[in-house]
Design an enzyme around this catalytic site. Structure first.
Site, mmCIF file in Angstrom:
data_model
loop_
_atom_site.group_PDB
_atom_site.id
_atom_site.type_symbol
_atom_site.label_atom_id
_atom_site.label_comp_id
_atom_site.label_asym_id
_atom_site.label_seq_id
_atom_site.Cartn_x
_atom_site.Cartn_y
_atom_site.Cartn_z
ATOM 1 N N SER A 84 68.860 14.164 -36.824
ATOM 2 C CA SER A 84 67.736 13.240 -36.967
ATOM 3 C C SER A 84 68.307 11.840 -37.161
ATOM 4 O O SER A 84 69.500 11.631 -36.946
ATOM 5 C CB SER A 84 66.817 13.691 -38.087
ATOM 6 O OG SER A 84 67.371 13.369 -39.319
ATOM 7 N N LEU A 85 67.472 10.904 -37.504
ATOM 8 C CA LEU A 85 67.928 9.512 -37.567
ATOM 9 C C LEU A 85 67.694 8.915 -38.930
ATOM 10 O O LEU A 85 66.738 9.251 -39.620
ATOM 11 C CB LEU A 85 67.160 8.671 -36.533
ATOM 12 C CG LEU A 85 67.427 8.966 -35.070
ATOM 13 C CD1 LEU A 85 66.428 8.228 -34.204
ATOM 14 C CD2 LEU A 85 68.841 8.565 -34.707
ATOM 15 N N LYS A 118 60.300 4.613 -30.305
ATOM 16 C CA LYS A 118 60.396 5.902 -30.976
ATOM 17 C C LYS A 118 59.068 6.627 -30.800
ATOM 18 O O LYS A 118 58.058 6.254 -31.378
ATOM 19 C CB LYS A 118 60.716 5.719 -32.455
ATOM 20 C CG LYS A 118 60.935 7.019 -33.182
ATOM 21 C CD LYS A 118 61.586 6.791 -34.532
ATOM 22 C CE LYS A 118 61.947 8.102 -35.208
ATOM 23 N NZ LYS A 118 60.771 8.908 -35.552
HETATM 24 S S1 IVH Z 1 67.442 9.951 -30.472
HETATM 25 C C1 IVH Z 1 70.809 11.898 -32.697
HETATM 26 N N1 IVH Z 1 65.537 8.607 -29.270
HETATM 27 O O1 IVH Z 1 63.058 10.751 -33.693
HETATM 28 C C2 IVH Z 1 69.747 11.198 -31.942
HETATM 29 N N2 IVH Z 1 64.933 10.117 -31.011
HETATM 30 O O2 IVH Z 1 64.573 11.085 -36.460
HETATM 31 C C3 IVH Z 1 68.397 11.568 -32.394
HETATM 32 N N3 IVH Z 1 62.533 10.272 -31.422
HETATM 33 O O3 IVH Z 1 63.778 14.139 -33.946
HETATM 34 C C4 IVH Z 1 67.359 11.428 -31.403
HETATM 35 N N4 IVH Z 1 61.909 8.830 -29.883
HETATM 36 O O4 IVH Z 1 62.029 13.479 -32.280
HETATM 37 C C5 IVH Z 1 65.838 9.503 -30.217
HETATM 38 N N5 IVH Z 1 63.955 7.381 -28.129
HETATM 39 C C6 IVH Z 1 64.250 8.271 -29.061
HETATM 40 C C7 IVH Z 1 63.257 8.898 -29.850
HETATM 41 C C8 IVH Z 1 63.650 9.815 -30.822
HETATM 42 C C9 IVH Z 1 61.501 9.666 -30.835
HETATM 43 C C10 IVH Z 1 62.437 11.235 -32.544
HETATM 44 C C11 IVH Z 1 63.059 12.562 -32.280
HETATM 45 C C12 IVH Z 1 63.958 12.865 -33.432
HETATM 46 C C13 IVH Z 1 63.583 11.826 -34.423
HETATM 47 C C14 IVH Z 1 64.816 11.364 -35.146
#
Ligand code: IVH
Length: 669
Positions: A84-85, A118
């Site tokens: 996750s982020l 996002k």
């Molecule tokens: S990158 C390790 N890109 O955000 C990279 N995530 O907290 C993680 N999400 O579970 C994912 N838009 O569901 C990424 N453009 C985007 C995103 C994205 C939505 C969501 C995803 C993930 C959460 C991370």
């Protein structure tokens, strides 16, 4: 009779054409033929396949819907965990993030970023083998998700077969499944007509749709998909995230059009403001912007922490807000005795969700905000998190509002409460407080604890209130005969619960440790403890200093652990659980095969090529451990510039001493 070879060829042509037109229509929003013409092609495919069922292929567009309803979802282990982020809540946080990157890499060279909306949906992974979709799964807990292949196949923007292009044989793409605001409205209107419960928001609607065991229901939901990454960028010939997104598009996947390459963080911050402006006019919900380091080489160097990569951050948009009246306060007793005030509100609709309760955190927060019962208050809801009271609307005060007073005794057991000097929480210190016990037991059997099926919150409340369970060991003494006659139970459900309890006896040490609910110890610290000590017996004997020596365990945790395990009643309980058959199996990931397994590093002095954080991360990636002080457990001491007295001491102890070059060589092994 048709010549089979001709039929096969015709079917192949039809599939190719249908795939192309579906791609132009759903992904490119730029159809080349009318809906009627498309339907004709599709009907011809269905007719031919009906007559020659053995010529149906799994990636045929006709296979999006169909298949028998499932009884349950299988679990799927992600080959590469889905992380996750970390969140950023202001523009400053973006720049802080960049500073951290520079510090970690020990360089202030500028680098470019990719900024992406996002999406407020659900993360999924889709696996293609030789260009054919073979598996689709939810993110789950990041390591293990659920197999929702049938449901994901119904999503028109997910290709069953990739468009020709360069792509590895095994290709795992990740992205977000969501429902547009239009789609959500239409879906809820239809549900009103059918007398069904409404979905609170598009995200819930998408989640509910993916959770259907019958994919025919999912097929009627307007689900969409945007791709944003892959499990393993190394398997592509791209060197940047921006290039990767291009390749994903060329393979037929839909990528968000509001993605920007930003030459520096200033540009990313500007894009954030742009998206914030754009947000109300977008046809789908976004809850922020993700900033990713563009270069994969740098991403690799940065690596990841336990749950999130170091190379990306999610800037969150401010949450949606609304006003309502604060009716009263409820005081809740948590499992550690902390008493939390909860605001009881006049129900109000915020961002599509009805809010009637909000957390007030603690006494200081109430004072700081100067909240009073009867106040009109500003309430905020951010994504999934519990709604919050932001402030009173002072202009609306009538003078009849009442001050809020924290209780002087526990609302559940009447024991006097205390507030420690350095703490914000008011606590019930009665070790026998029934409310605390109940919460602790609910935590123990719950999802973040032992996850025992059938022993959810409601059931635990029932078992505690009828006196069957008063501590953890009682759970393992439950018999079918105890349960079957309780209200709401029967022979079958009792048998099922007892079976689940029995099965849950064999567990992992880390799961068990986090289930115990020791203060400050969550899933991550529990797994650090498991890695370091390996057995419950060793943990029970460890001193506070030994706990402190575990990387990631701080003062508070160490103190809490040592006082917990020194408590005679805890020791008695743990022994009892052993006697009742609670056993630990080896953790799944075995780090002993990694090159630095069994080595413990201590760093002293400054390194030139690495920051301390990167050096530590590299050691851990390779299975080694990092100590923060010199002890007998240390096997290698890495000395940078000005190593200080540790070097001499290490020499005395006869430890392996490395300079930066030597350390570098060791990493290359
Ligand atoms: S990158 C390790 N890109 O955000 C990279 N995530 O907290 C993680 N999400 O579970 C994912 N838009 O569901 C990424 N453009 C985007 C995103 C994205 C939505 C969501 C995803 C993930 C959460 C991370």
């Amino acid at each position: 009779m048709h010549d089979r070879k001709n039929v096969r060829e015709r079917l192949e042509r039809l599939r190719e054409e249908i795939n192309l037109h579906a791609h132009l229509y759903y992904v490119k929003d730029d159809p080349l033929i009318s809906d009627g013409e498309y339907d004709l092609l599709f009907q011809e495919l269905l007719d031919l396949e009906a007559r020659f069922p053995d010529l149906v292929t799994p990636d045929s567009p006709s296979r999006r819907v169909g298949g028998v309803p499932l009884s349950h979802f299988d679990t799927v282990e992600h080959r590469v965990p889905m992380l996750s982020l970390e969140n950023a809540f202001s523009e400053e946080d973006f720049f802080e993030f960049e500073k951290r990157l520079h510090r970690f890499l020990n360089s202030s060279d500028p680098f470019s970023y990719v900024a992406e909306p996002k999406m407020d949906g659900l993360a999924v992974e889709i696996v293609y083998e030789n260009g054919i979709m073979v598996l689709g799964s939810t993110r789950g807990d990041g390591s293990v998700g659920e197999d929702i292949t049938q449901n994901l196949k119904t999503v028109q923007t997910i290709p069953l077969r990739l468009r020709p292009g360069t792509c590895p044989e095994l290709f795992e793409v990740r992205g977000e499944v969501f429902i547009s605001t239009e789609g959500f409205k239409a879906l809820n209107e239809q549900r009103i007509k059918e007398g069904e419960n409404l979905f609170a928001n598009p995200r819930n609607a998408a989640a509910g749709s993916l959770r259907q065991l019958d994919s025919k229901i999912t097929a009627q939901r307007p689900l969409e998909f945007f791709a944003y990454g892959v499990s393993d960028p190394d398997s592509f010939s791209c060197s940047t995230q921006a290039d990767l997104l291009e390749v994903l598009q060329s393979l037929g996947l839909k990528v968000n059009t509001h993605v920007r390459i930003c030459s520096d963080m200033e540009a990313a911050a500007a894009h954030f403001r742009y998206l914030l402006d754009l947000r109300p006019s977008l046809p789908y919900e976004i809850d922020g912007m993700v900033v990713k380091v563009n270069s994969f080489d740098i991403q690799k160097r940065l690596g990841a922490k336990a749950r999130s990569p170091r190379w990306a951050i999610a800037g969150k948009f401010p949450a949606s807000q609304g006003t309502t009246r604060l009716r009263s306060i409820e005081f809740q007793v948590g499992r550690t005795g902390a008493i939390t005030p909860v605001a009881i509100l006049e129900p109000v609709l915020i961002g599509g969700v009805t809010v009637s309760r909000a957390t007030l955190h603690n006494e200081d927060e109430i004072k700081r905000k100067d909240l009073r019962i009867g106040d009109v208050v500003l309430v905020q809801r951010a994504g999934d998190v519990i709604p919050e009271v932001i402030k009173p609307v002072r202009e609306k005060r009538t003078g009849r509002e009442e001050r809020i007073r924290m209780p002087e005794s526990c609302p559940e057991c009447g024991h006097p409460v205390t507030r420690a000097e350095n703490e914000v929480a008011v606590r019930c210190t009665n070790p026998l407080c029934p409310a605390q016990r109940l919460r602790a037991l609910i935590h123990y059997t719950g999802k973040t604890g032992m996850d025992i099926e059938g022993l959810g919150k409601k059931v635990m409340e029932q078992l505690v209130s009828c006196g069957l369970v008063s501590d953890i060991s009682d759970i393992y003494r439950l018999q079918v005969s105890d349960l079957r006659d309780l209200e709401g139970w029967g022979e079958k459900s009792a048998e099922k619960a007892v079976k689940a309890i029995e099965a849950g006896k064999t567990t992992t040490l880390s799961r068990f440790l986090s289930a115990l609910g020791i203060r400050y110890i969550g899933e991550i610290s529990a797994s650090l403890l498991e890695q370091r000590f390996g057995s419950l017996a060793r943990i029970m004997q460890a001193s506070e200093a030994e706990f402190l020596d575990v990387e990631g365990v701080g003062d508070q945790m160490a103190e809490s652990l040592s006082s917990y395990f020194q408590d005679p009643s805890v020791q008695a309980m743990l022994r009892e659980l052993g006697e009742l058959g609670v056993r630990f199996e080896e953790p799944a990931a075995d780090s002993s095969e990694k090159p630095l397994a069994n080595m413990v590093f201590l760093f002293t002095g400054s390194l030139e090529k690495f920051s301390r954080s990167e050096a530590k991360a590299r050691v851990k990636d390779l299975g080694g451990q990092v100590a923060s002080s010199l002890s007998r457990k240390v096997t290698h001491v890495v000395c940078g510039n000005k190593p200080g007295s540790k070097r001499a001491k290490a020499q005395e102890l006869g430890l392996m001493i490395l300079d930066e070059g030597g350390f570098h060589n060791l990493l290359q092994m």
